[in-house]
Design an enzyme around this catalytic site. Structure first.
Site, PDB file in Angstrom:
ATOM      1  N   CYS A 484     -35.963  39.120  -6.782  1.00  0.00           N
ATOM      2  CA  CYS A 484     -36.650  37.792  -6.674  1.00  0.00           C
ATOM      3  C   CYS A 484     -36.754  37.248  -5.139  1.00  0.00           C
ATOM      4  O   CYS A 484     -37.636  36.515  -4.954  1.00  0.00           O
ATOM      5  CB  CYS A 484     -35.764  36.870  -7.408  1.00  0.00           C
ATOM      6  SG  CYS A 484     -35.086  37.209  -9.040  1.00  0.00           S
ATOM      7  N   HIS A 540     -47.137  30.359   1.844  1.00  0.00           N
ATOM      8  CA  HIS A 540     -47.614  28.705   2.119  1.00  0.00           C
ATOM      9  C   HIS A 540     -48.299  28.173   0.682  1.00  0.00           C
ATOM     10  O   HIS A 540     -48.338  26.850   0.812  1.00  0.00           O
ATOM     11  CB  HIS A 540     -48.345  28.543   3.304  1.00  0.00           C
ATOM     12  CG  HIS A 540     -47.983  27.193   3.942  1.00  0.00           C
ATOM     13  ND1 HIS A 540     -47.252  26.290   3.367  1.00  0.00           N
ATOM     14  CD2 HIS A 540     -48.811  26.693   4.860  1.00  0.00           C
ATOM     15  CE1 HIS A 540     -47.402  25.143   4.015  1.00  0.00           C
ATOM     16  NE2 HIS A 540     -48.359  25.250   5.083  1.00  0.00           N
ATOM     17  N   ASP A 544     -44.099  24.537   0.909  1.00  0.00           N
ATOM     18  CA  ASP A 544     -44.444  23.843   1.813  1.00  0.00           C
ATOM     19  C   ASP A 544     -43.238  24.048   3.051  1.00  0.00           C
ATOM     20  O   ASP A 544     -42.423  24.499   2.906  1.00  0.00           O
ATOM     21  CB  ASP A 544     -44.722  22.210   1.435  1.00  0.00           C
ATOM     22  CG  ASP A 544     -45.406  22.064   0.616  1.00  0.00           C
ATOM     23  OD1 ASP A 544     -46.293  22.623   0.376  1.00  0.00           O
ATOM     24  OD2 ASP A 544     -45.441  21.034  -0.209  1.00  0.00           O
TER      25      ASP A 544
END
Length: 567
Positions: A484, A540, A544
């Site tokens: 992950c 991105h 953010d």
């Protein structure tokens, strides 16, 4: 009673058989190693689930196998053999080697690459010469695939009349590699290989020695479309049937392109001018991946409205990206040079890293964590366990893993993957963390499962065991799947900060550098504190900049005060 033995659960990926460790007739015991398989940067031995006598081996070196693939037939110890059991592999056995028998006349017979899976492999060595007398099962060539090499044996004996491949060529299942003169063999009117063990004299024209040819016995007629040696005739074929790309991309090649006939055919199908493609194979040979990458880039440029202003060679030169071509420089003009081939792992990892860097819009945040108290606690615990002789050493990485797991729970967007169409987000309800480990064979990233549910001691013990397996090259495919989030630690080497590349399909990665003592103002005076530099790179499209700052700040606060781990 005979029983078919299958490959146990080794993960979802295919692996290559690199060694068969038993023979037909062997009596084997429970957990005795049967075969050795190798995947991407990991190899393992497959044990026998029960004892018995090996009656038939269904795989051979070079085969691609996965979970559930039959590998051999085992007769339970003490069981009576079946009366109708065949004494040799039948012609329709998918993986059993087929051997020529009882020839009737001298003839030229073609030798093809046996079933080695669906991938192309490199010819690395020719082990015979024209005129050599070859025996059955004698090694002819050595081929190398992804982190695995194997020798291709002769399916029958004979005299080598022609060698149709050379070092550096790409071959695959069914590729024509040699022609033998077989004394006493039935005449071969096309590319038919030696007959199978059943009905050798009558079935010779229709039954070939290798399964891949069974569906296409008339390979002579198909030679211009197959991997045959006549590259001159292949290169001279018309390109009038291509369409779909720009005029510059489909114009006929004006120079020589280093590519096999099968690659030239693939280029024509896609409408690609091979002069525009940079080869990444041995000695600059153009391989299938080069064609696919070139077409993919050109299509992306077309869909985005971009126009290739360059006439450079392929993706590496910015073809289809509107970039200036890569400069062609004769470095030997300036002094002595040496040109060396990139290792296979460099090429593979380089392609993945390049893809991730180009596709993922990276942002990297830098921060520092005060680990003075953490390090004091760690040393205290290690000293205690050394006295108790528990054999467990706690490293800083374990605390970082636990802190990252805590941060992933607080900011679940970092524990996600974006779908292929970049329209949806897959939020994961489990926390598996990959840790980059430097080994003699290269960098590997084993994955530690359910880190949030394990304690410091348990993780320390697991880290020691996995690191040992990694150094010995014994990691399995499942050991490196399901991550992950990734941690890349250079603390034991040096650096203050670096910008790690996101390990897709993950969306973030943490880089850890070397800690050092720094003066920190505590409101009254400067005090020496142990400071750990951290670098957080993230996608991105998903995260953010503000969330990135919150994540790394939270991570630093957990490392500074371990009490937050239990809250």
């Amino acid at each position: 009673m005979s029983k078919q033995i299958q490959i146990p659960d080794i993960g979802s990926d295919e692996v290559t058989v690199t060694e068969v460790m038993v023979n037909v007739g062997d009596t084997i015991s429970v957990d005795q190693s049967i075969i050795n398989v190798e995947g991407d940067k990991a190899s393992m031995e497959v044990p026998a689930p029960e004892a018995g006598v090996v009656k038939e081996i269904l795989v051979k070196v070079g085969d691609k196998v996965s979970t559930g693939t039959p590998m051999l037939v085992l007769e339970a110890a003490g069981a009576a053999p079946a009366a109708d059991e065949p004494t040799a592999p039948v012609a329709d056995a998918p993986t059993a080697p087929v051997v020529a028998t009882a020839p009737t006349a001298s003839a030229i017979v073609e030798v093809n690459v046996p079933d080695i899976g669906g991938d192309e492999v490199n010819v690395t060595e020719i082990m015979v010469a024209v005129g050599d007398t070859i025996t059955e099962e004698q090694s002819l060539i050595t081929v190398e695939g992804d982190k695995a090499s194997m020798e291709v044996p002769a399916p029958f004996g004979g005299v080598v009349k022609e060698i149709l491949v050379k070092s550096g060529d790409k071959v695959s299942t069914g590729s024509l590699i040699m022609r033998f003169e077989v004394l006493g063999a039935a005449p071969a009117e096309s590319a038919s290989a030696p007959a199978s063990t059943s009905a050798p004299q009558t079935a010779a024209p229709a039954t070939t020695a290798q399964a891949p040819q069974a569906a296409a016995p008339d390979t002579t007629a198909q030679a211009p479309q197959a991997a045959a040696p006549d590259t001159t005739a292949q290169a001279a074929q018309s390109n009038n049937n291509v369409s779909g790309l720009s005029q510059e991309q489909v114009e006929a090649s004006t120079g020589y392109a280093h590519a096999t006939p099968v690659i030239r055919r693939l280029a024509r199908e896609f409408g690609v001018n091979l002069d525009k493609v940079k080869g990444t194979g041995r000695k600059g040979r153009i391989v299938k991946e080069d064609i696919e990458a070139y077409v993919k880039t050109a299509v992306k440029a077309y869909e985005s409205g971009a126009t290739a202003q360059a006439t450079g060679n392929g993706v590496a030169n910015g073809a289809g990206l509107g970039l200036l071509p890569w400069p062609k420089v004769d470095f030997s003009k300036f002094g002595e040079i040496e040109e060396v081939e990139l290792s296979r792992i460099n090429k593979i990892s380089g392609a993945n890293l390049h893809r991730n860097w180009v596709i993922i819009p990276h942002v990297t945040h830098f921060d520092k964590a005060d680990i003075t108290d953490l390090e004091a606690f760690r040393k205290e615990q290690n000293a205690l366990r050394e006295k108790q002789k528990l054999g467990v050493k706690i490293t800083p990485v374990v605390f970082i893993m636990k802190a990252v797991a805590k941060a992933l729970e607080a900011y679940p967007r970092f524990n996600s993957s974006i779908t292929e169409d970049a329209q949806r987000l897959i939020l994961k309800k489990y926390i598996n963390i990959g840790v980059a480990v430097d080994t003699p064979n290269g960098l590997v990233v084993p994955v530690f499962k359910n880190v949030n549910k394990k304690g410091i001691i348990e993780l320390s013990r697991e880290l020691m065991e996995v690191s040992k397996k990694a150094r010995e090259g014994k990691l399995t495919a499942s050991d490196m799947q399901g991550g992950c989030f990734t941690i890349s630690s250079l603390g034991g080497i040096g650096t203050t900060h670096f910008a790690p590349i996101v390990n897709a399909p993950e969306v973030a990665i943490l880089g850890v550098s070397k800690s050092s003592m720094e003066p920190v103002w505590n409101g009254k005076e400067f005090a020496p504190r142990l400071i750990l530099p951290m670098s957080l790179s993230f996608d991105h499209r998903v995260i953010d900049g503000a969330d990135g700052a919150r994540f790394i700040s939270y991570l630093g606060s957990v490392l500074a005060d371990l009490r937050r781990l239990v809250m």
